[in-house]
Scaffold this active site. Structure first.
Site: not given
Length: 308
Positions: A64, A67, A192, A244, A262
């Site tokens: 992540s 992103k 992705y 998160y 993660v």
């Protein structure tokens, strides 16, 4: 402010034991092979100087954290108005892979770019007439940010994620139904999962963090790699949504703009001071590196790095 490799090593050794309370990610099979007790860190200051501790040259996938990078690229391509017509700016109290808010919002767009739905919408916007063109463009951007032309992706992790990305496919098809996503969903999931599997070490990650900390300027070359406004937007999302469901608690306890993944990676950006790259694969209940969080608490407290 005095920092060196020995001081960082002591902090790593103080934080490492809490790894025993975490667990490795279990829904991406390729990531279950990591050593639970690993913990490493690099700090890149805005004069280009690095300090590191642990196995800081060990590679790990961004997950992540990617992103933030993709968001910066797409914002520079399209501008705020276009990007935020497809994805919102608000934090969410739901899990990062939740579909709930897509169904309940009157305008069925993701709440922010740091949850999976929002990240998929942003990745769909990467410029390119083919998936390969989009991928090469993203990878080239990552290589410029790190200053390392050898950075690539872990094909085993990417394939493992692609094979198990059923929920992300659901998010993608839901958004395609509502016009948020335009492209082919399988192509998007393929892109992705490659994006999430981009692989680097703590020094590379700290360097990217330093670019954001330095208002988009490369601390080594002095080049403006990201516009000042885009760097500001990305750091703001890191504060409000980057950790998160623990983002609020993290802001109070640590107060450093940061984004976790993660795989156990964390990228921190202390405005006008430094970038931080951490890897510790044992995760807490919300998916953040448990020892990495402790390490950031120690560093933030010692050096007064909170932005609040």
């Amino acid at each position: 402010m005095y920092i060196n490799d020995d001081i960082l090593t002591k902090m790593v050794e103080e934080a490492r034991p809490i790894s025993a309370q975490g667990k490795l990610i279990d829904y991406i099979p390729a990531l279950k092979k990591e050593n639970k007790g690993n913990l490493s860190v690099s700090v890149c200051f805005l004069n280009g100087e690095f300090f590191s501790a642990g196995d800081y040259l060990e590679k790990f996938t961004l997950q992540s954290i990617s992103k933030v990078i993709t968001l910066a690229l797409v914002l520079m391509d399209y501008g705020e108005e276009e990007v935020f017509s497809k994805v919102g700016m608000e934090p969410t109290g739901d899990p990062f892979n939740s579909i709930v808010k897509l169904e309940t919002n009157k305008v069925s767009k993701p709440l922010n770019p740091m949850i999976n739905a929002g990240a998929l919408a942003v990745t769909d916007m990467i410029k390119g007439s083919t998936n390969e063109e989009k991928w090469e463009r993203l990878l080239a951007f990552v290589r410029v940010l790190t200053g390392d032309n050898e950075v690539t992706y872990n094909s085993e992790v990417a394939q493992s994620e692609f094979n198990t990305a059923f929920l992300n496919r659901s998010l993608g098809y839901f958004m395609k139904q509502h016009g948020v996503i335009q492209g082919d969903i399988e192509n998007l999931i393929y892109l992705y999962t490659k994006q999430c599997a981009i692989e680097m070490n703590c020094q590379d990650l700290a360097k990217i963090g330093a670019v954001f900390a330095n208002d988009g300027i490369d601390p080594v070359t002095g080049r403006q790699l990201i516009t000042r406004d885009v760097a500001r937007i990305c750091k703001t999302f890191m504060v409000t949504c980057g950790m998160y469901n623990s983002s609020g608690e993290f802001a109070i306890k640590v107060g450093i703009p940061a984004k976790s993944g993660v795989s156990g990676g964390i990228m921190g950006s202390v405005p006008r001071k430094c970038g931080i790259g951490i890897f510790g694969p044992a995760l807490d209940e919300t998916g953040n590196s448990i020892a990495g969080l402790r390490l950031l608490e120690l560093m933030g407290s010692e050096y007064k790095w909170s932005i609040f």
